[in-house]
Design a protein around this motif. Sequence first.
Motif, short mmCIF file in Angstrom:
data_model
loop_
_atom_site.label_atom_id
_atom_site.label_comp_id
_atom_site.label_asym_id
_atom_site.label_seq_id
_atom_site.Cartn_x
_atom_site.Cartn_y
_atom_site.Cartn_z
N ARG A 183 0.70 -0.97 0.00
CA ARG A 183 0.07 0.06 -0.09
C ARG A 183 0.92 1.11 0.05
N ALA A 184 0.18 2.44 0.08
CA ALA A 184 0.82 3.83 -0.02
C ALA A 184 1.96 3.65 1.09
N ASN A 185 1.78 3.21 2.18
CA ASN A 185 2.72 3.33 3.23
C ASN A 185 3.99 2.63 3.09
N PHE A 186 3.82 1.21 2.47
CA PHE A 186 4.98 0.58 2.07
C PHE A 186 5.90 1.22 1.04
N PHE A 187 5.44 2.09 0.22
CA PHE A 187 6.12 3.01 -0.96
C PHE A 187 6.79 3.94 -0.06
N GLY A 188 6.29 4.39 1.04
CA GLY A 188 6.97 5.35 1.81
C GLY A 188 8.33 4.80 2.25
N MET A 189 7.85 3.19 2.81
CA MET A 189 9.11 2.54 3.39
C MET A 189 10.31 2.26 2.39
N SER A 190 9.71 2.06 1.22
CA SER A 190 10.58 1.71 0.19
C SER A 190 11.60 2.56 -0.41
N MET A 191 11.05 4.01 -0.25
CA MET A 191 12.16 5.19 -0.51
C MET A 191 13.13 5.03 0.52
N VAL A 192 12.85 4.73 1.87
CA VAL A 192 14.05 4.85 2.97
C VAL A 192 14.78 3.57 2.69
N ALA A 193 14.18 2.45 2.43
CA ALA A 193 15.03 1.21 2.22
C ALA A 193 16.08 1.18 1.27
N GLU A 194 15.78 2.02 0.23
CA GLU A 194 16.70 2.08 -1.02
C GLU A 194 17.91 2.99 -0.62
N LEU A 195 17.87 3.60 0.20
CA LEU A 195 19.04 4.44 0.70
C LEU A 195 19.91 3.69 0.81
N ASN A 196 21.48 4.19 0.54
CA ASN A 196 22.93 3.50 0.94
C ASN A 196 22.82 3.76 2.22
N ALA A 197 23.39 2.69 2.99
CA ALA A 197 23.99 3.00 4.31
C ALA A 197 24.92 4.34 4.34
N GLY A 198 24.90 5.17 5.64
CA GLY A 198 25.58 6.27 5.59
C GLY A 198 25.43 6.89 6.83
N LYS A 199 26.35 7.92 7.01
CA LYS A 199 26.39 8.57 8.51
C LYS A 199 25.57 10.03 8.16
N PHE A 200 24.58 10.28 9.05
CA PHE A 200 23.80 11.64 8.99
C PHE A 200 24.65 12.70 9.13
N LEU A 201 24.40 13.79 8.28
CA LEU A 201 25.20 14.94 8.30
C LEU A 201 24.40 16.11 9.16
N LYS A 202 25.15 16.83 9.69
CA LYS A 202 24.62 18.04 10.27
C LYS A 202 24.08 18.99 9.30
N LEU A 203 22.77 19.72 9.33
CA LEU A 203 22.48 20.56 8.39
C LEU A 203 21.62 21.77 9.13
N ASN A 204 21.60 23.08 8.26
CA ASN A 204 20.61 23.73 8.70
C ASN A 204 19.53 23.99 7.58
N SER A 205 18.38 24.28 7.99
CA SER A 205 17.28 24.51 6.97
C SER A 205 16.38 25.43 7.42
N SER A 206 15.88 26.28 6.49
CA SER A 206 14.78 27.22 6.65
C SER A 206 13.83 27.54 5.70
N GLY A 207 12.68 27.75 5.86
CA GLY A 207 11.68 28.00 5.03
C GLY A 207 11.09 26.55 4.50
N GLY A 208 10.40 26.40 3.37
CA GLY A 208 10.04 25.41 2.85
C GLY A 208 8.61 24.77 3.36
N GLY A 209 8.02 25.87 4.21
CA GLY A 209 6.59 25.25 4.65
C GLY A 209 6.89 23.86 5.65
N LEU A 210 6.07 22.95 5.31
CA LEU A 210 5.79 21.74 5.95
C LEU A 210 7.08 20.69 5.34
N THR A 211 8.21 21.19 5.34
CA THR A 211 9.19 20.20 4.61
C THR A 211 10.34 19.91 5.62
N PHE A 212 10.61 18.41 5.64
CA PHE A 212 11.46 17.97 6.47
C PHE A 212 12.99 17.54 5.78
#
Length: 542
Positions: free
Chosen positions: A413-442
């Motif tokens: 279902r739709a939530n499975f495709f949300g899982m798939s987007m994350v599952a297909e990412l390469n393993a990696g280290k999270f980087l620090k970032l600064n973000s501003s604006g964009g409304g409801l964007t993460f």
Amino acid sequence: MPAKKKMKRIVAATGILAIVAGAALAVPLVIGTPSSTPEPAQTASSAAATASKVLPPAPAVTYYEQAGPPAGSPLEQVEPLKVDVSKDQMGTSLNKGLTGISLEATDLADPDLSSSNATMVKLLKEADQPVLRFGGNAVDRRFFWTSSGEALPSTYRGDAAHPAKAVGPADLTRLNTLLEAADAKVSLTVDLGHFNPARAADMAKNASQIFGDRLLSITVGNEPNGFVFNDARTDGYSLEKYVSELKAYAAAIYAVAPNVPISGPGAYDQKWWQPFIDADIPQKKILSFHLYPQYSCDGSDPKGSPTIANVMSRLMHDRAAEYQQAAVKAGRAAGLETWVPETGIAACFGSNETSRTHASALWTADYALNAAQLGITRIGFHSSLLTCKGGPPMSAICSGGKYPEGNGQMSGRANFFGMSMVAELNAGKFLKLNSSGGGLTFSYALQNEDGSTTVVLVNENNPEKAAQTEVTLNLPGQALTGTMSQLTGPSYAAEDKTVIDGAKSEPVPLAQRATVPGFTYGSESQKFKLTAGTVTVLNFTY
């Protein structure tokens, strides 16, 4: 499944070539979904930015064709999004196998969990090395383990859709064929509703022998904090009694399967975490807890009710993060991993306005990424093997055919495709970032093992109303390639309309992805637009 859009190759025009330090600059070749409007990939600003570095010649590109806002929609402007990605790491990682499927313990008896079920193998491969977790309400009520062929006790009762079932070694052996075919792992829960450490140990012994390294953990009981509320135990169950019984189970399991980690408490009440952590158990390795952010099924707490307005809100994101942070902090202090083996949007039975919707796909992707960024290493989205029509609407997977058991032809279902987007990412280290604006964007960023950078932008602005967001992305290096994959849907409430790269399938392989529209070759700063209601994965090499 919709056909992939035909690709076309866009060759760099003579007018956009530049010579820098004697090297001819063209445009990188990336195969993927094409854009209907070619855009120059080399500008005067990028030439100036790379004047100090000789860049290799680059071939032509194919631009990603992004879905646009619906024609004639009452567009609302979104504040431009600015994301500055640092070279500094956050100290947390995204690991393969982060997103998994949680099922009822009685599902272990289902013959569809086999390598002979091609649709199940396909789904698990699209989830990319997931964990299948077995537990749920069934394990302490209507699940009976036997390695000697005992009959199901008459006191174990269920109903047509949720029957009581006996499970034995043959079921685990069948499941193992699926795990091997799909490169998946397993986590089990043993029955605490019927106190029997010896029976639980026998199950652990058989599971360890059959699954080997694919068995990641065993949990004693499912949500024991709820036993007094749901009649799983009628003997005045308490936290103190749980700890005493947990030790008895752990000792019995350790005697026959000492290498199998114990996870727990698998509760939805925070005060159960520390007593589990403090329990003297030699194989204790994982702090686990359950979380359903929308818990107010009767509407008594409007902000906790299962509505799309709540799901698509910063409050829901922050609430989940606050609870997850508390668990990670407790786990780290004790040297334990932290898992959420059972989770989902809502704890409510039946359908609600968030069920099966595109909004659930957006929420799932953001929830998983944020949890991983905080330090959680495994997440199990609670699901069912029952039918798409009539079965649990929150389930990420479901079967075709007639209710309840269907024909075993599994789909996501739709939530499975949300899982798939994350599952297909390469393993990696999270980087620090600064973000501003964009409304409801993460926004999230990862440093991959090959030195590339992945940026994920979860744009939860309303796809029916919000205009495309202008994005300025500042990277930690001069990008030579920039590719894109995107999950889209026409509206928050749309059911069965979520697609990835134009199809109901996993993302296009990284090596075949098209170039970000507006990509500026050799520049640290990239500017482009993003459609609302999307999850966009960008990968940059330097």
